[in-house]
Design a protein around this motif. Structure first.
Motif, short mmCIF file in Angstrom:
data_model
loop_
_atom_site.label_atom_id
_atom_site.label_comp_id
_atom_site.label_asym_id
_atom_site.label_seq_id
_atom_site.Cartn_x
_atom_site.Cartn_y
_atom_site.Cartn_z
N PRO A 177 0.84 -1.20 0.00
CA PRO A 177 0.00 0.00 0.00
C PRO A 177 0.87 1.26 0.00
CG PRO A 177 -0.69 -1.55 1.72
CD PRO A 177 0.64 -2.03 1.21
N VAL A 178 0.53 2.21 -0.84
CA VAL A 178 1.26 3.48 -0.87
C VAL A 178 0.76 4.36 0.27
CG1 VAL A 178 1.83 5.50 -2.26
CG2 VAL A 178 1.49 3.29 -3.36
N PRO A 179 1.63 4.87 1.14
CA PRO A 179 1.17 5.73 2.23
C PRO A 179 0.39 6.93 1.71
CG PRO A 179 3.46 5.07 2.57
CD PRO A 179 3.09 4.60 1.20
N ASP A 180 -0.64 7.31 2.46
CA ASP A 180 -1.54 8.38 2.02
C ASP A 180 -0.79 9.68 1.76
OD1 ASP A 180 -4.10 8.63 1.24
OD2 ASP A 180 -4.97 8.76 3.23
N ALA A 181 0.09 10.04 2.70
CA ALA A 181 0.81 11.31 2.55
C ALA A 181 1.71 11.28 1.32
CB ALA A 181 1.64 11.58 3.81
N LEU A 182 2.30 10.14 1.03
CA LEU A 182 3.18 10.02 -0.13
C LEU A 182 2.39 10.07 -1.43
CD1 LEU A 182 6.22 9.54 -0.77
CD2 LEU A 182 5.66 7.10 -0.91
N GLU A 183 1.24 9.41 -1.44
CA GLU A 183 0.45 9.33 -2.67
C GLU A 183 -0.17 10.67 -3.05
OE1 GLU A 183 -2.25 5.83 -4.52
OE2 GLU A 183 -2.79 6.49 -2.52
N TRP B 182 3.55 9.83 -7.86
CA TRP B 182 2.37 8.98 -7.69
C TRP B 182 1.14 9.54 -8.39
CZ3 TRP B 182 3.51 4.32 -6.42
CH2 TRP B 182 4.65 4.07 -5.65
N ARG B 183 1.30 10.62 -9.12
CA ARG B 183 0.19 11.10 -9.95
C ARG B 183 0.25 10.51 -11.34
NH1 ARG B 183 -1.17 17.21 -7.86
NH2 ARG B 183 -0.95 16.71 -5.64
N GLY B 184 1.25 9.66 -11.57
CA GLY B 184 1.36 8.91 -12.82
C GLY B 184 1.09 7.44 -12.56
N ARG B 185 1.46 6.63 -13.52
CA ARG B 185 1.22 5.19 -13.42
C ARG B 185 2.42 4.51 -12.78
NH1 ARG B 185 -1.27 4.16 -19.53
NH2 ARG B 185 -2.79 5.88 -19.47
N PRO C 131 -13.38 26.64 4.50
CA PRO C 131 -13.35 25.46 5.36
C PRO C 131 -13.46 25.84 6.83
CG PRO C 131 -11.63 25.35 3.70
CD PRO C 131 -12.20 26.74 3.63
N ALA C 132 -14.30 25.11 7.55
CA ALA C 132 -14.50 25.38 8.98
C ALA C 132 -14.11 24.17 9.82
CB ALA C 132 -15.95 25.76 9.24
N GLY C 133 -13.47 23.18 9.23
CA GLY C 133 -13.07 21.99 9.98
C GLY C 133 -12.14 21.12 9.15
N ASP C 134 -11.55 20.12 9.80
CA ASP C 134 -10.66 19.20 9.12
C ASP C 134 -11.46 18.16 8.34
OD1 ASP C 134 -8.46 20.48 10.23
OD2 ASP C 134 -8.51 19.23 12.03
N TRP C 135 -10.80 17.57 7.36
CA TRP C 135 -11.45 16.50 6.60
C TRP C 135 -11.71 15.30 7.49
CZ3 TRP C 135 -13.63 17.07 2.04
CH2 TRP C 135 -13.18 18.05 1.15
N VAL C 136 -12.88 14.72 7.34
CA VAL C 136 -13.23 13.45 7.99
C VAL C 136 -13.30 12.40 6.89
CG1 VAL C 136 -14.93 12.19 9.34
CG2 VAL C 136 -14.50 14.61 9.82
N VAL C 137 -12.42 11.40 6.95
CA VAL C 137 -12.35 10.36 5.92
C VAL C 137 -13.16 9.15 6.39
CG1 VAL C 137 -10.86 8.87 4.55
CG2 VAL C 137 -10.09 11.16 5.20
N CYS C 138 -14.14 8.77 5.62
CA CYS C 138 -15.01 7.63 5.96
C CYS C 138 -14.35 6.32 5.54
CB CYS C 138 -16.37 7.79 5.29
SG CYS C 138 -17.23 9.33 5.69
N ARG D 180 -3.37 1.10 -4.15
CA ARG D 180 -3.29 2.39 -4.83
C ARG D 180 -4.66 3.03 -4.90
NH1 ARG D 180 -0.04 5.26 -8.84
NH2 ARG D 180 -0.98 6.70 -7.37
N ARG D 181 -4.67 4.37 -4.85
CA ARG D 181 -5.92 5.12 -4.92
C ARG D 181 -5.74 6.30 -5.87
NH1 ARG D 181 -4.58 3.25 -0.12
NH2 ARG D 181 -3.03 4.91 -0.03
#
Length: 403
Positions: A132-138, A144-147, A284-291, A336-337
């Motif tokens: 899995p590619v770390p979120d911050a890295l991706e 990581w914006r390529g293939r 923006p009035a708050g941080d992202w909440v990832v479901c 990958r995402r």
């Protein structure tokens, strides 16, 4: 003359006409110079008899080599190398004296209906393992914006920029032996662990295998890996009332070719303030909440399959009544995402105005006296908007009509 040792080599050639792999010796010949009554040969080769011409000059010798393990549909050139047989100062190195033009090796493969189905594999070679590619890295790295795909370093192989194994890749659905090709890669260390970044790649989804240059055989192929997915389009979000609570429905159509390789989707949201009293100017009035991840929905009809994101969220997911939110979507697999989509238009998490009772004919509350101690109340039936009754998918190819 000086006795000369000759060798014939087969060297694989890439699309750019450059050698891509170490050569393989096919035939080794030893000559004894002029006046010799014969010559000795070494290797799997048959030498044609030398014929003398009318003027007494000898014609060039023809050597027929038995070749049995060159890869079908690969390009090879055959080179003649020579070195003097004088070992007093050590073993001299071979020098290339002649070479053929690159040719495509035809070979024979076991096939059914013209499609190769059998290829030799060595199961003692490592299997490529995707990570899995770390979120911050991706999200923060241009690479990581390529293939590209992140792979674990093969077990039992010394970490090096030039390992003895060659990484090969093939697009999913094209597993014939001639479809495999060397994959570019670079060494990356994540938390002091060596990893491989394979890319840039020519496909959205593919498989990898390791090829032993020394043994000239490939190892087992790994699982299919997602190399790239296009960000989904801007999602559509609206609030509706279920039978027991207020909810928000988030929907996005997935029409890009790469979305056929993305079984999972993920939604994030954050609260916003309307900076202009209306419209799309938001702060923006708050941080992202990832479901949590969910499965992409697949709608099948007689002609094709269509993919979409269709999810609902409520207070149990962190939404607060009367709060205003924007939503964003991404898709991918376990490793990958895609990048996040654009934000949806702001939506208020509250009972939609269309469902609120309004003053006017047919909206009055009526009271009927049943006895001295009881009454009956009457009001018009409240119904949900048609689009909110079903928590499933709206019509394919268009967004759902708000209630």
């Amino acid at each position: 003359g000086v006795p000369v040792e000759c060798a014939i080599w087969a060297v694989q050639v890439g699309p750019d006409d450059k050698d891509v792999r170490d050569g393989r010796q096919l035939v080794l010949l030893q000559t004894e110079g002029p006046g010799s009554e014969g010559c000795g040969g070494a290797g799997e080769a048959d030498e044609a008899d030398r014929a003398d011409g009318a003027d007494g000059a000898s014609e060039p010798r023809c050597v027929v080599a038995t070749v049995g393990s060159l890869e079908p549909q690969r390009r090879y050139r055959f080179a003649l190398l020579a070195r003097p047989m004088c070992f007093m100062l050590g073993s001299p190195t071979f020098s290339e004296v002649a070479s053929t033009e690159p040719v495509v090796w035809p070979g024979d493969t076991l096939a059914v209906g013209g499609s190769p189905i059998v290829a030799l594999e060595s199961w003692d070679l490592p299997v490529p393992s995707p990570l899995p590619v770390p979120d911050a890295l991706e999200s923060g790295s241009v690479r990581w914006r390529g293939r590209a795909v992140l792979l674990a370093w093969p077990k039992g192989v010394v970490v090096s920029e030039d390992p003895p194994l060659e990484l090969q890749a093939c697009a999913s659905g094209h597993q014939a032996p001639h479809c495999w090709a060397p994959a570019p890669w670079s060494l990356l260390r994540l938390q002091e662990k060596p990893c491989i970044v394979a890319g840039p790649l020519p496909f959205f989804q593919g498989r990898f295998r390791w090829y032993s240059r020394d043994r000239r055989i490939a190892g087992p192929r790994g699982d299919a890996c997602l190399a790239f997915a296009d960000p989904p389009p801007e999602p559509y979000a609206y609030a509706f009332c279920s039978t027991s609570a207020v909810r928000v429905h988030v929907w996005a159509s997935l029409g890009h070719e790469s979305h056929r390789c993305t079984p999972y989707c993920q939604v994030r949201f954050h609260s916003v303030d309307d900076a202009s009293g209306g419209g799309r100017s938001i702060v923006p009035a708050g941080d992202w909440v990832v479901c949590a991840e969910a499965e992409v929905q697949c709608l099948r009809d007689a002609s094709e399959a269509r993919f979409q994101v269709s999810l609902t969220f409520g207070e149990e997911d962190g939404l607060e009544l009367k709060g205003k939110y924007v939503f964003s979507v991404r898709v991918g697999d376990r490793c990958r995402r895609s990048q996040w989509s654009c934000n949806s238009p702001p939506v208020t998490f509250d009972v939609p105005e269309s469902m609120l009772p309004q003053a006017g004919a047919g909206n009055e509350l009526q009271v009927e006296a049943l006895a001295t101690s009881s009454v009956r109340f009457w009001w018009r039936e409240l119904s949900l908007p048609r689009a909110a009754e079903a928590r499933g998918a709206p019509g394919a190819g268009r967004g759902p009509a708000p209630g």
